[in-house]
Design a protein around this motif. Structure first.
Motif, PDB file in Angstrom:
ATOM      1  N   ALA A 402      -4.542  -7.547 -15.892  1.00  0.00           N
ATOM      2  CA  ALA A 402      -4.327  -7.736 -17.257  1.00  0.00           C
ATOM      3  C   ALA A 402      -4.691  -6.549 -18.008  1.00  0.00           C
ATOM      4  O   ALA A 402      -5.879  -5.907 -17.970  1.00  0.00           O
ATOM      5  N   SER A 403      -3.892  -5.994 -19.257  1.00  0.00           N
ATOM      6  CA  SER A 403      -4.048  -5.199 -20.053  1.00  0.00           C
ATOM      7  C   SER A 403      -4.335  -5.648 -21.457  1.00  0.00           C
ATOM      8  O   SER A 403      -3.487  -6.695 -21.878  1.00  0.00           O
ATOM      9  N   ASN A 404      -5.225  -5.515 -22.090  1.00  0.00           N
ATOM     10  CA  ASN A 404      -5.470  -5.696 -23.397  1.00  0.00           C
ATOM     11  C   ASN A 404      -4.883  -4.894 -24.552  1.00  0.00           C
ATOM     12  O   ASN A 404      -5.172  -4.993 -25.791  1.00  0.00           O
ATOM     13  N   THR A 405      -3.882  -4.098 -24.144  1.00  0.00           N
ATOM     14  CA  THR A 405      -3.178  -3.317 -25.153  1.00  0.00           C
ATOM     15  C   THR A 405      -2.673  -4.085 -26.353  1.00  0.00           C
ATOM     16  O   THR A 405      -2.154  -5.198 -26.252  1.00  0.00           O
ATOM     17  N   SER A 406      -2.626  -3.356 -27.522  1.00  0.00           N
ATOM     18  CA  SER A 406      -2.335  -3.956 -28.820  1.00  0.00           C
ATOM     19  C   SER A 406      -0.778  -3.417 -28.907  1.00  0.00           C
ATOM     20  O   SER A 406       0.062  -4.199 -29.496  1.00  0.00           O
ATOM     21  N   TYR A 407      -0.311  -2.378 -28.380  1.00  0.00           N
ATOM     22  CA  TYR A 407       0.923  -1.977 -28.639  1.00  0.00           C
ATOM     23  C   TYR A 407       1.896  -1.279 -27.300  1.00  0.00           C
ATOM     24  O   TYR A 407       3.099  -1.273 -27.554  1.00  0.00           O
ATOM     25  N   LEU A 408       0.966  -0.819 -26.341  1.00  0.00           N
ATOM     26  CA  LEU A 408       1.732  -0.017 -25.297  1.00  0.00           C
ATOM     27  C   LEU A 408       2.446  -0.897 -24.284  1.00  0.00           C
ATOM     28  O   LEU A 408       2.424  -1.933 -24.434  1.00  0.00           O
ATOM     29  N   ASP A 409       3.354  -0.319 -23.719  1.00  0.00           N
ATOM     30  CA  ASP A 409       4.525  -0.820 -22.857  1.00  0.00           C
ATOM     31  C   ASP A 409       3.794  -1.421 -21.614  1.00  0.00           C
ATOM     32  O   ASP A 409       3.340  -0.547 -20.706  1.00  0.00           O
ATOM     33  N   VAL A 410       3.891  -2.540 -21.306  1.00  0.00           N
ATOM     34  CA  VAL A 410       3.057  -3.444 -20.162  1.00  0.00           C
ATOM     35  C   VAL A 410       4.013  -3.047 -19.144  1.00  0.00           C
ATOM     36  O   VAL A 410       3.757  -3.170 -17.691  1.00  0.00           O
ATOM     37  N   ASN A 411       5.267  -3.009 -19.213  1.00  0.00           N
ATOM     38  CA  ASN A 411       6.343  -2.560 -18.255  1.00  0.00           C
ATOM     39  C   ASN A 411       5.793  -1.316 -17.621  1.00  0.00           C
ATOM     40  O   ASN A 411       5.899  -1.171 -16.299  1.00  0.00           O
ATOM     41  N   GLU A 412       5.503  -0.214 -18.477  1.00  0.00           N
ATOM     42  CA  GLU A 412       4.967   0.872 -17.836  1.00  0.00           C
ATOM     43  C   GLU A 412       3.903   0.991 -17.075  1.00  0.00           C
ATOM     44  O   GLU A 412       3.664   1.383 -15.975  1.00  0.00           O
ATOM     45  N   ILE A 413       2.887   0.314 -17.472  1.00  0.00           N
ATOM     46  CA  ILE A 413       1.613  -0.067 -17.056  1.00  0.00           C
ATOM     47  C   ILE A 413       2.007  -0.664 -15.456  1.00  0.00           C
ATOM     48  O   ILE A 413       1.239  -0.352 -14.775  1.00  0.00           O
ATOM     49  N   ALA A 414       2.535  -1.810 -15.418  1.00  0.00           N
ATOM     50  CA  ALA A 414       2.845  -2.455 -14.185  1.00  0.00           C
ATOM     51  C   ALA A 414       3.499  -1.595 -13.352  1.00  0.00           C
ATOM     52  O   ALA A 414       3.194  -1.513 -12.208  1.00  0.00           O
ATOM     53  N   ALA A 415       4.598  -0.666 -13.634  1.00  0.00           N
ATOM     54  CA  ALA A 415       5.208   0.171 -12.856  1.00  0.00           C
ATOM     55  C   ALA A 415       4.186   1.023 -12.010  1.00  0.00           C
ATOM     56  O   ALA A 415       4.526   1.720 -10.989  1.00  0.00           O
ATOM     57  N   SER A 416       3.190   1.323 -12.789  1.00  0.00           N
ATOM     58  CA  SER A 416       2.466   2.349 -12.030  1.00  0.00           C
ATOM     59  C   SER A 416       1.325   1.861 -10.970  1.00  0.00           C
ATOM     60  O   SER A 416       0.538   2.487 -10.520  1.00  0.00           O
ATOM     61  N   THR A 417       1.380   0.585 -10.821  1.00  0.00           N
ATOM     62  CA  THR A 417       0.894  -0.050  -9.506  1.00  0.00           C
ATOM     63  C   THR A 417       1.860  -0.373  -8.445  1.00  0.00           C
ATOM     64  O   THR A 417       2.983  -0.260  -8.650  1.00  0.00           O
ATOM     65  N   SER A 418       1.051  -0.857  -7.399  1.00  0.00           N
ATOM     66  CA  SER A 418       1.942  -1.393  -6.252  1.00  0.00           C
ATOM     67  C   SER A 418       1.923  -2.870  -6.385  1.00  0.00           C
ATOM     68  O   SER A 418       2.831  -3.299  -5.274  1.00  0.00           O
ATOM     69  N   ARG A 419       1.602  -3.537  -7.347  1.00  0.00           N
ATOM     70  CA  ARG A 419       2.016  -4.830  -7.470  1.00  0.00           C
ATOM     71  C   ARG A 419       2.339  -5.205  -8.729  1.00  0.00           C
ATOM     72  O   ARG A 419       1.474  -6.154  -9.732  1.00  0.00           O
ATOM     73  N   PRO A 420       3.355  -4.837  -9.426  1.00  0.00           N
ATOM     74  CA  PRO A 420       3.563  -5.074 -10.701  1.00  0.00           C
ATOM     75  C   PRO A 420       3.856  -6.626 -11.143  1.00  0.00           C
ATOM     76  O   PRO A 420       3.756  -7.057 -12.281  1.00  0.00           O
ATOM     77  N   GLY A 421       4.033  -7.360 -10.222  1.00  0.00           N
ATOM     78  CA  GLY A 421       4.108  -9.033 -10.500  1.00  0.00           C
ATOM     79  C   GLY A 421       2.800  -9.510 -10.786  1.00  0.00           C
ATOM     80  O   GLY A 421       2.663 -10.536 -11.147  1.00  0.00           O
ATOM     81  N   ASP A 422       1.616  -8.820 -10.195  1.00  0.00           N
ATOM     82  CA  ASP A 422       0.459  -9.395 -10.875  1.00  0.00           C
ATOM     83  C   ASP A 422      -0.065  -8.792 -12.163  1.00  0.00           C
ATOM     84  O   ASP A 422      -1.127  -9.264 -12.752  1.00  0.00           O
ATOM     85  N   VAL A 423       0.616  -7.996 -13.034  1.00  0.00           N
ATOM     86  CA  VAL A 423       0.420  -7.446 -14.017  1.00  0.00           C
ATOM     87  C   VAL A 423       0.988  -8.219 -15.234  1.00  0.00           C
ATOM     88  O   VAL A 423       2.039  -8.718 -15.373  1.00  0.00           O
TER      89      VAL A 423
END
Length: 697
Positions: A402-423
């Motif tokens: 999980a990310s505690n981001t206030s603004y940033l694109d969670v899709n982009e963060i998830a895509a940087s991992t091998s398990r986007p379904g867990d993000v």
């Protein structure tokens, strides 16, 4: 007699046992059963006393919420309380669990009250925009005095049994089965020759400075009517005979029932309960949660860790260096020590949490067994991606990232991992162990059980959890950016930041937008403006005067100077004359001739901007329901609860009038004031936001 009341005879004592699970709410069947039970007891030969007791978890938790908004049915609660009190028999209430609202008013209708040590009582009607309407404002002051009664009623708080005994609300505390304890007390009263003791026959409370109490209640309620009206009702208990005071109380209650504030608070009450009830999660099982990780031990990370520890979770907190890890541990320990001082946890519990449940480490490998990890590091996409790359490598399969981001694109963060379904995004609000809002940001690939796990965590932490989609700022900060822009435009056009802050606090906000900016740090907005500059539309109006202040190193409260100047040891700040100078310089540079704004116009523009952006979020699917937006603004942004939230406010104003104003503002600034398509559709169809809530239920 109603099946909600069990009638038993124990020698000279008749027992009326309320059995309306789960909390013995005062439904019409319960009220009728109590009334019939009193009549039966009085008609039976040899009955000398009546014991009223609740079965299960509570004495009476209050009104039956399923009857809210429906026409009242006889017997009415005030009549029932008077009926109980007028009985020639000696009436005892044995209280356990909670006795709230009408539940306490029923108990006050009895002649004696005994309670369990952990029992709680209260009159929380102010939280629904009302006052007690069945004698609470007339009977309570006769027991406690005016000042204590006003405090209990206007706060709506729960009063624990020891304090209730000290105040005179109850007569005795005794542990044991409520019916057994109550029967013994009633028998003792009979054996001692005790007589009936109706509160209505006691003298009225001694007078106080009623006007000062009224003003204090109105000021503390930030414009909410019901607490101040409660003061006037208590005043009636001092100045009028009991029967007249009861009529005064009832008329005030009925009048408050017709107010917009009552509608707003009822909306908030039900929305708070509905917000985490999502159709998409029906039948979805969340993943197990026993131990969580937190990346970053600053104010936010330490607050998240504190909240998790207090909820019973184990926590592994990661910092980069030993010094930072030590500081994070001290920060969390300080938060927990505050919980000790407030009586939330014992010193032994504190020791266990800080030495056993909490682990602070500088090694990511320490996260290998956690069930969920939340990063709370600097708000920069590259930094976030580096963190998630390390989490991807060390966390076990199935761990929620999980990310505690206030603004940033969670899709982009998830895509940087091998398990986007867990993000997933878990946007906490600072301080995280205090603020109740949690935005649960669902990315495109987030698995349903991961969403369910986010809501399960929110429930464990006692948060109001709201589902949000992915966009810049999600629900709350995207709307914040818009209504803050509306305020900035008004400053450029002639309204001072200080007039705007005052107009909005008078409306009911906890703080105005410029005081909030100083509190959050002006460098945050400065960084956001710089981040967005490259993609800015040429028609967008962005003030630069505040950037000049930031360039001088002034960022609000933390540096002592922002829109306001702050002195050490003093609460709040005073207007900063440099701000006025900078605004005037920018107006001159832009060729703007300042004009006057009324407070009403300030509030209207601010609110219309908020509603318009919220309607765009709904149309885009970022928020699923209007009530989701209302809960975000109520619990994260200081929106006055008695308006119910911005969408409820708009419904109360009438969407047609809101749209008409937005379209008139668009003649001045067509770029900013583009009406939301959804808002135009609702007006054209004669519907409102509450209709959308009902459709989504």
């Amino acid at each position: 007699m109603s099946d909600k009341i069990a009638y038993e005879r124990h020698g000279d004592i008749a027992v009326l046992r309320i059995q309306n699970p789960p909390v013995n709410a005062l439904s019409q069947a319960v009220r009728a059963g109590l009334q019939d039970g009193m009549s039966r007891a009085e008609a039976e030969e040899g009955v000398r006393a009546v014991l009223i007791v609740g079965e299960g978890r509570a004495f009476i938790a209050g009104a039956d919420i399923t009857e809210f908004g429906k026409p009242p049915q006889e017997p009415y609660l005030p009549d029932l309380c008077n009926r109980i009190e007028a009985s020639p028999l000696l009436v005892v209430a044995s209280m356990h669990g909670v006795s709230l609202g009408g539940g306490l008013e029923v108990a006050l209708g009895a002649h004696y009250r005994i309670a369990q040590p952990n029992a709680r009582v209260g009159l929380p009607e102010v939280h629904l925009g009302l006052i007690p309407g069945a004698g609470g404002t007339q009977r309570l002051p006769r027991l406690t005095g005016a000042e204590a009664a006003i405090e209990v009623i206007t706060s709506g708080r729960h009063v624990m049994a020891p304090e209730a005994l000290e105040l005179g609300i109850i007569d005795r505390i005794e542990e044991g089965d409520p019916q057994t304890v109550g029967l013994a007390y009633a028998q003792e009263l009979l054996d001692s020759g005790a007589t009936r003791r109706p509160i209505s026959e006691m003298p009225g409370t001694a007078p106080i400075d009623w006007d000062a109490a009224y003003e204090a209640a109105f000021r503390k309620g930030r414009g909410q009517i019901s607490p101040a009206q409660a003061v006037r009702a208590v005043q009636a208990s001092a100045e009028e005979p009991f029967k007249v005071g009861m009529k005064t109380e009832r008329q005030m209650f009925v009048d408050l029932m017709e107010t917009d504030q009552r509608q707003g608070m009822i909306h908030a009450f039900f929305s708070e309960r509905a917000v985490s009830n999502l159709p998409e999660l029906k039948g979805v099982t969340p993943r197990d949660l026993h131990e969580i990780g937190v990346i970053g031990g600053g104010t936010m990370g330490a607050g998240i860790a504190t909240a998790a520890l207090l909820s019973g979770l184990k926590v592994v907190l990661i910092e980069m260096k030993d010094e930072a890890a030590k500081a994070a541990h001290e920060r969390i320990a300080g938060n927990l020590q505050g919980a000790v001082k407030r009586g939330k946890i014992s010193q032994d519990k504190y020791e266990a949490l800080t030495t056993e449940a909490l682990k602070v480490s500088t090694e990511y490998a320490s996260l290998s067994d956690v069930d969920l990890v939340i990063e709370a590091v600097f708000e920069d996409m590259d930094v976030k991606k580096q963190v998630f790359a390390q989490l991807d490598a060390v966390c076990k399969p199935g761990c929620v990232l999980a990310s505690n981001t206030s603004y940033l694109d969670v899709n982009e963060i998830a895509a940087s991992t091998s398990r986007p379904g867990d993000v997933i995004g878990l946007h906490f609000f600072s301080p995280a162990h205090v603020m109740k809002l949690l935005e649960i940001v669902v990315a495109d690939a987030t698995a349903p059980e991961v969403v369910a796990t986010g809501f399960a965590l929110g429930k464990m932490l006692g948060k109001v959890s709201v589902r949000a989609g992915v966009c810049d700022g999600f629900i709350g900060n995207r709307i914040l950016a818009t209504y803050r822009t509306a305020a900035d435009h008004m400053v450029l056009d002639g309204a001072s930041p200080y007039q705007i802050d005052k107009a909005l606090t008078d409306f009911g906000f906890a703080m105005g937008p410029f005081a909030v900016a100083d509190l959050a740090g002006l460098d945050i907005g400065w960084a956001t403006r710089k981040r967005k500059a490259a993609d800015r539309h040429p028609d967008e109006r962005v003030p630069t005067y505040i950037d000049r202040l930031c360039e001088q190193g002034h960022f609000g409260q933390k540096t002592g100077q922002g829109y306001y100047i702050y002195e050490k040891g003093k609460r709040g700040g005073v207007p900063n004359p440099e701000i006025t100078r900078l605004i005037e310089a920018e107006q001159k540079e832009r060729g703007i001739t300042p004009r006057d704004f009324t407070d009403r116009e300030i509030v209207r523009r601010y609110m219309c901007a908020m509603v318009n952006e919220a309607a765009k979020l709904l149309g885009e699917g970022i928020a699923r329901r209007p009530l989701d937006i209302d809960m975000v603004l109520l619990f994260g942004y200081g929106f006055p609860r008695y308006w119910g939230g911005p969408m409820k406010w708009a419904d109360l104003q009438g969407l047609e009038s809101v749209l008409r104003d937005i379209e008139s503002y668009a003649t001045e600034d067509a770029w900013f004031w583009q009406p939301a398509p959804l808002l135009k559709t609702l007006v054209a169809e004669g519907r409102n936001f509450d209709d959308l809530n009902k459709e989504a239920a």
